[in-house]
Design a protein around this motif. Structure first.
Motif, PDB file in Angstrom:
ATOM      1  N   PRO A 100       0.571  -1.162  -0.120  1.00 12.89           N
ATOM      2  CA  PRO A 100      -0.042  -0.035   0.045  1.00 12.89           C
ATOM      3  C   PRO A 100       0.877   1.287  -0.101  1.00 12.89           C
ATOM      4  CG  PRO A 100      -0.606  -1.498   1.639  1.00 12.89           C
ATOM      5  CD  PRO A 100       0.511  -2.255   1.159  1.00 12.89           C
ATOM      6  N   VAL A 101       0.462   2.226  -0.657  1.00 11.03           N
ATOM      7  CA  VAL A 101       1.087   3.571  -0.720  1.00 11.03           C
ATOM      8  C   VAL A 101       1.444   4.171   0.567  1.00 11.03           C
ATOM      9  CG1 VAL A 101       1.364   5.917  -1.746  1.00 11.03           C
ATOM     10  CG2 VAL A 101       0.440   3.858  -3.309  1.00 11.03           C
ATOM     11  N   ASN A 102       0.699   4.071   1.458  1.00  7.77           N
ATOM     12  CA  ASN A 102       0.818   4.587   2.790  1.00  7.77           C
ATOM     13  C   ASN A 102       1.932   3.797   3.488  1.00  7.77           C
ATOM     14  OD1 ASN A 102      -0.985   2.503   3.161  1.00  7.77           O
ATOM     15  ND2 ASN A 102      -2.151   3.548   4.715  1.00  7.77           N
ATOM     16  N   GLU A 103       2.240   3.000   2.961  1.00  5.31           N
ATOM     17  CA  GLU A 103       3.565   2.143   3.896  1.00  5.31           C
ATOM     18  C   GLU A 103       4.778   2.511   3.029  1.00  5.31           C
ATOM     19  OE1 GLU A 103       2.222  -1.749   4.672  1.00  5.31           O
ATOM     20  OE2 GLU A 103       0.372  -1.255   5.478  1.00  5.31           O
ATOM     21  N   VAL A 104       4.705   3.178   2.210  1.00  5.38           N
ATOM     22  CA  VAL A 104       6.232   3.534   1.524  1.00  5.38           C
ATOM     23  C   VAL A 104       6.440   4.971   1.604  1.00  5.38           C
ATOM     24  CG1 VAL A 104       7.489   3.352  -0.714  1.00  5.38           C
ATOM     25  CG2 VAL A 104       5.802   1.873  -0.121  1.00  5.38           C
ATOM     26  N   PHE A 105       7.917   5.350   2.240  1.00  7.27           N
ATOM     27  CA  PHE A 105       7.945   6.570   2.486  1.00  7.27           C
ATOM     28  C   PHE A 105       9.291   7.279   1.853  1.00  7.27           C
ATOM     29  CE2 PHE A 105       5.503   4.865   5.914  1.00  7.27           C
ATOM     30  CZ  PHE A 105       4.657   5.803   6.262  1.00  7.27           C
ATOM     31  N   THR A 106       9.458   8.363   1.254  1.00 12.05           N
ATOM     32  CA  THR A 106      10.692   8.671   0.535  1.00 12.05           C
ATOM     33  C   THR A 106      11.855   8.948   1.386  1.00 12.05           C
ATOM     34  OG1 THR A 106      10.000  10.951   0.640  1.00 12.05           O
ATOM     35  CG2 THR A 106       9.163   9.655  -1.300  1.00 12.05           C
ATOM     36  N   SER A 107      11.723   9.194   2.847  1.00 10.91           N
ATOM     37  CA  SER A 107      12.936   9.277   3.572  1.00 10.91           C
ATOM     38  C   SER A 107      12.349   8.869   5.103  1.00 10.91           C
ATOM     39  CB  SER A 107      13.143  10.825   3.426  1.00 10.91           C
ATOM     40  OG  SER A 107      12.050  11.805   3.946  1.00 10.91           O
ATOM     41  N   ILE A 108      13.465   8.986   5.769  1.00 10.23           N
ATOM     42  CA  ILE A 108      13.389   8.778   7.151  1.00 10.23           C
ATOM     43  C   ILE A 108      12.541   9.967   7.643  1.00 10.23           C
ATOM     44  CG2 ILE A 108      14.522   8.484   9.450  1.00 10.23           C
ATOM     45  CD1 ILE A 108      14.756   6.253   7.860  1.00 10.23           C
ATOM     46  N   ALA A 109      12.804  11.092   7.368  1.00  3.96           N
ATOM     47  CA  ALA A 109      12.092  12.264   7.807  1.00  3.96           C
ATOM     48  C   ALA A 109      10.454  12.101   7.553  1.00  3.96           C
ATOM     49  CB  ALA A 109      12.681  13.304   7.149  1.00  3.96           C
ATOM     50  N   GLU A 110      10.192  11.817   6.407  1.00  7.68           N
ATOM     51  CA  GLU A 110       8.855  11.587   5.818  1.00  7.68           C
ATOM     52  C   GLU A 110       8.104  10.529   7.007  1.00  7.68           C
ATOM     53  OE1 GLU A 110       6.147  11.491   1.996  1.00  7.68           O
ATOM     54  OE2 GLU A 110       7.849   9.881   2.205  1.00  7.68           O
ATOM     55  N   LEU A 111       8.849   9.315   7.006  1.00 11.98           N
ATOM     56  CA  LEU A 111       8.448   8.528   8.124  1.00 11.98           C
ATOM     57  C   LEU A 111       8.108   8.818   9.491  1.00 11.98           C
ATOM     58  CD1 LEU A 111       7.650   5.612   8.915  1.00 11.98           C
ATOM     59  CD2 LEU A 111      10.224   5.048   8.929  1.00 11.98           C
ATOM     60  N   ASP A 112       9.245   9.559   9.876  1.00 10.23           N
ATOM     61  CA  ASP A 112       9.150  10.075  11.395  1.00 10.23           C
ATOM     62  C   ASP A 112       7.925  11.179  11.272  1.00 10.23           C
ATOM     63  OD1 ASP A 112      11.338   8.899  12.135  1.00 10.23           O
ATOM     64  OD2 ASP A 112      12.681  10.290  11.803  1.00 10.23           O
ATOM     65  N   ALA A 113       7.746  11.884  10.471  1.00 11.04           N
ATOM     66  CA  ALA A 113       6.436  12.870  10.540  1.00 11.04           C
ATOM     67  C   ALA A 113       5.340  11.960  10.462  1.00 11.04           C
ATOM     68  CB  ALA A 113       6.459  13.781   9.280  1.00 11.04           C
ATOM     69  N   TYR A 114       5.257  10.988   9.681  1.00  6.26           N
ATOM     70  CA  TYR A 114       4.099  10.073   9.673  1.00  6.26           C
ATOM     71  C   TYR A 114       3.600   9.501  11.002  1.00  6.26           C
ATOM     72  CZ  TYR A 114       1.129   5.740   8.505  1.00  6.26           C
ATOM     73  OH  TYR A 114       0.343   4.800   9.041  1.00  6.26           O
ATOM     74  N   LEU A 115       4.750   8.902  11.648  1.00  5.83           N
ATOM     75  CA  LEU A 115       4.806   8.171  12.988  1.00  5.83           C
ATOM     76  C   LEU A 115       4.327   9.497  14.100  1.00  5.83           C
ATOM     77  CD1 LEU A 115       7.916   5.951  12.946  1.00  5.83           C
ATOM     78  CD2 LEU A 115       5.379   5.076  12.524  1.00  5.83           C
ATOM     79  N   ASP A 116       4.808  10.582  13.944  1.00  8.20           N
ATOM     80  CA  ASP A 116       4.486  11.549  15.001  1.00  8.20           C
ATOM     81  C   ASP A 116       2.913  11.918  14.842  1.00  8.20           C
ATOM     82  OD1 ASP A 116       5.248  13.684  16.967  1.00  8.20           O
ATOM     83  OD2 ASP A 116       4.554  15.051  15.085  1.00  8.20           O
ATOM     84  N   THR A 117       2.453  12.008  13.701  1.00 11.37           N
ATOM     85  CA  THR A 117       1.024  12.412  13.297  1.00 11.37           C
ATOM     86  C   THR A 117       0.196  10.969  14.003  1.00 11.37           C
ATOM     87  OG1 THR A 117       1.516  13.486  11.382  1.00 11.37           O
ATOM     88  CG2 THR A 117      -0.844  12.516  11.661  1.00 11.37           C
ATOM     89  N   MET A 118       0.665   9.939  13.710  1.00 15.06           N
ATOM     90  CA  MET A 118      -0.289   8.841  14.280  1.00 15.06           C
ATOM     91  C   MET A 118      -0.131   8.543  15.642  1.00 15.06           C
ATOM     92  SD  MET A 118      -1.515   7.043  11.623  1.00 15.06           S
ATOM     93  CE  MET A 118      -1.653   8.907  10.880  1.00 15.06           C
TER      94      MET A 118
END
Length: 129
Positions: A100-118
């Motif tokens: 799923p597209v929402n499980e692929v991140f272009t960078s660690i920073a993008e992943l960290d922002a997603y995890l922070d939001t969750m």
């Protein structure tokens, strides 16, 4: 070219496998074994991050390995998130719709922002209860 795997255990809720080289029929068993080890080092409901920054090539065997990893983590209430895929690898995921597209991140920073939001959502939901 071979497959390189660097396993980093952040804590019992998060582990990272940084992979590089080629993920194909000959190297997929190496990733399978590393995923088992990483999975044993984390709690249920944990997150396993697959950092693909150094991955140059992925075949259908590599896709099967990642799918197996995702099923194993989901069975334990956890998840596998993919970060830093090279354009050619991301194209393979886009073509086969393997992840799923929402499980692929272009960078660690993008992943960290997603995890922070969750996490903020969970905290907010807890306050509303």
């Amino acid at each position: 070219m071979s497959l390189t795997i660097d396993h980093q255990q952040q804590d019992r809720g998060l582990a990272t496998l940084a992979i590089g080289g080629r993920l194909d029929a000959q190297t997929a068993p190496e990733l399978d074994a590393a995923a088992v080890t990483a999975g044993e080092g984390v709690n249920d409901n944990a997150t396993l991050v697959l950092d693909m920054k150094g991955l140059d090539y992925i075949s259908s065997a590599g896709l099967r390995s990642i799918a197996k990893m995702r099923r194993a983590m989901q069975a334990r209430g956890g998840t596998v998130l993919l970060v830093n895929p090279q354009p050619q690898v991301r194209k393979v995921f886009d073509i086969v719709k393997a992840v799923p597209v929402n499980e692929v991140f272009t960078s660690i920073a993008e992943l960290d922002a997603y995890l922070d939001t969750m996490q903020r959502k969970v905290i907010a939901e807890g306050k509303d209860s």
